[in-house]
Enzyme design. Structure first.
Site, mmCIF file in Angstrom:
data_model
loop_
_atom_site.group_PDB
_atom_site.id
_atom_site.type_symbol
_atom_site.label_atom_id
_atom_site.label_comp_id
_atom_site.label_asym_id
_atom_site.label_seq_id
_atom_site.Cartn_x
_atom_site.Cartn_y
_atom_site.Cartn_z
ATOM 1 N N HIS A 133 -1.267 5.156 -4.030
ATOM 2 C CA HIS A 133 -2.083 4.120 -3.372
ATOM 3 C C HIS A 133 -3.001 4.688 -2.296
ATOM 4 O O HIS A 133 -3.906 4.005 -1.836
ATOM 5 C CB HIS A 133 -1.182 3.066 -2.709
ATOM 6 C CG HIS A 133 -0.420 2.219 -3.674
ATOM 7 N ND1 HIS A 133 -1.020 1.560 -4.720
ATOM 8 C CD2 HIS A 133 0.911 1.921 -3.753
ATOM 9 C CE1 HIS A 133 -0.084 0.894 -5.410
ATOM 10 N NE2 HIS A 133 1.088 1.101 -4.843
ATOM 11 N N ASP A 141 3.260 3.542 -12.917
ATOM 12 C CA ASP A 141 3.855 2.743 -11.838
ATOM 13 C C ASP A 141 3.373 1.300 -12.031
ATOM 14 O O ASP A 141 2.251 1.072 -12.468
ATOM 15 C CB ASP A 141 3.374 3.292 -10.487
ATOM 16 C CG ASP A 141 4.043 2.624 -9.302
ATOM 17 O OD1 ASP A 141 4.941 3.243 -8.704
ATOM 18 O OD2 ASP A 141 3.664 1.480 -8.971
ATOM 19 N N HIS A 159 2.431 -0.834 -10.015
ATOM 20 C CA HIS A 159 1.310 -1.211 -9.155
ATOM 21 C C HIS A 159 0.080 -0.374 -9.516
ATOM 22 O O HIS A 159 0.214 0.738 -10.030
ATOM 23 C CB HIS A 159 1.706 -1.002 -7.685
ATOM 24 C CG HIS A 159 2.971 -1.736 -7.330
ATOM 25 N ND1 HIS A 159 4.188 -1.106 -7.193
ATOM 26 C CD2 HIS A 159 3.189 -3.058 -7.152
ATOM 27 C CE1 HIS A 159 5.119 -2.022 -6.922
ATOM 28 N NE2 HIS A 159 4.548 -3.209 -6.902
ATOM 29 N N ASP A 178 9.023 1.149 -11.237
ATOM 30 C CA ASP A 178 9.098 -0.227 -10.739
ATOM 31 C C ASP A 178 8.624 -1.268 -11.748
ATOM 32 O O ASP A 178 8.609 -2.456 -11.439
ATOM 33 C CB ASP A 178 8.379 -0.372 -9.388
ATOM 34 C CG ASP A 178 7.096 0.427 -9.302
ATOM 35 O OD1 ASP A 178 6.628 0.923 -10.343
ATOM 36 O OD2 ASP A 178 6.568 0.552 -8.185
HETATM 37 ZN ZN LIG Z 1 4.709 0.877 -7.440
#
Ligand SMILES: [Zn+2]
Length: 373
Positions: A142, A179, A181, A267
């Site tokens: 991120h 991931d 996200h 996740d």
């Molecule tokens: Zn994540």
């Protein structure tokens, strides 16, 4: 050639912040009895422990690494951010960006996390190892050049790529981010580049809320070199493998990378507190098989997985073990204790068909010439 496993106990000592899940403690938010942010050492330490207890560790080339140095960090991050981070870290810790608390020495730990990714990429790119897993912590995908966010303090994978490129070890790099996200940091860093293909499979409108759209395909010479696959909540095993088959593997084959790097979060697993997806340990195993076969076909098997998110302390170790078994081609296994329970909970065939249609539509979209997004 061996499979490397890069870890360092010091990365598990990264700490800081007073949160309950992602909520700052205070007002009506009571502190949790056990810990704060879901990004805790436990998911990672328990993965490493499971590898030891199962015996798989003995088949891996276990290594640590030196920290990424200032030159390596400055290839991605502005000096002003690094100075501020280092100053706060020396003074006892604090928080920069969003949801990125750290304690005293957090700067050195983050640089070590980036170092694990860098050394894993270097060892595979030079042919010292066949493939590798870097248990990086804190995570990195991120982190923007000047704005750490989402538990990510430094852009580990981007730092590793720039180091490999500076050393002439890789020219074309593909990053597959599974991931749950969106890999917004990696995307932003390489958005205008045609030498790094960035692909992200993620839950739509999870985190960040305003990035990860299908239409964002890169800019300038980088147009067409960013691929976002936003999946709706509830997507499970079949949807992930379908998206790999229809979108990810063809894009990798078109790009012809020198090395493939996976931003490996766990996740998207059904038990994760920060997502609403239904992937299982076998989903991660099968995706690893797919990407390993792609690496064999395209780039001499050069494949590095770098740990990102994954917040179920109980379940992440089984997902990670399955992935590392596949990387190492090992017969030592740690059977998923939740496999039967999660198989029953996958979407029914009508819903599966709907998800497949959405993914097919996305594949059609990517078959068309990209528009600057
Ligand atoms: Zn994540």
């Amino acid at each position: 050639m061996a499979t490397g496993f890069f870890f360092d106990e010091r990365c598990f000592w990264h700490s800081g912040g007073n949160y309950a899940l992602t909520l700052p403690v205070g007002d009506l938010v009571q502190p949790l009895a056990a810990g704060g942010l879901p990004e805790s050492p436990e998911t990672k330490r328990r993965l490493k422990n499971l590898l030891e207890v199962s015996g798989l560790s003995a088949e891996l080339d276990l290594r640590s690494a030196t920290s990424a140095d200032r030159t390596a960090l400055e290839r991605v991050h502005p000096a002003s951010l690094l100075d501020r981070f280092k100053e706060m870290s020396d003074a006892g810790g604090g928080e920069i960006g969003l949801r990125t608390p750290f304690g005293k020495g957090g700067y050195e730990i983050a640089a070590l996390s980036a170092g694990l990714a860098t050394e894993a990429v270097r060892a595979v790119a030079t042919g010292d190892l066949q493939n590798a897993y870097a248990l990086s912590r804190p995570p990195g995908h991120h982190c923007l050049p000047d704005w750490p966010n989402g538990f990510c303090l430094l852009a580990n994978i981007a730092i590793a790529i720039e180091a490999a490129k500076a050393e002439g070890l890789a020219h074309r790099v593909a990053v597959l981010d599974w991931d749950v996200h969106h890999g917004n940091g990696t995307e932003a860093i390489f958005y205008g580049r045609d030498d790094v293909l960035t692909l992200s499979l993620h839950q739509e409108r999870n985190y960040p809320l305003d990035t990860g759209d299908l239409e964002h395909r890169g800019t300038d010479v980088g147009l067409g070199y960013n691929i976002n696959v936003p999946l709706p909540p509830g997507a499970g095993h079949n949807s992930y493998l379908h998206a790999m088959e229809k979108i990810v593997l063809p894009a990798l084959a078109d790009f012809k990378p020198d090395i493939i790097i996976v931003a490996c979060g766990f996740d998207a697993a059904a038990f994760d507190p920060l997502s609403r997806m239904l992937a299982t340990a076998d989903t991660f195993r099968q995706m690893t098989k797919q990407v390993r076969a792609a690496a064999d076909d395209l780039c001499g098997g050069k494949l590095v997985l770098v740990h990102e998110g994954g917040y179920s302390e109980a379940y992440v170790p089984f997902c990670g073990h399955a992935v590392i078994e596949e990387l190492a081609g090992s017969s030592i296994t740690a059977p998923d204790p939740m496999a039967a329970s999660l198989a029953i909970r996958q979407p029914n065939p009508r819903v599966e068909a709907f998800y497949a249609t959405l993914i097919d539509e996305m594949a059609d979209f990517f078959a068309k010439p990209p528009q600057d997004g």
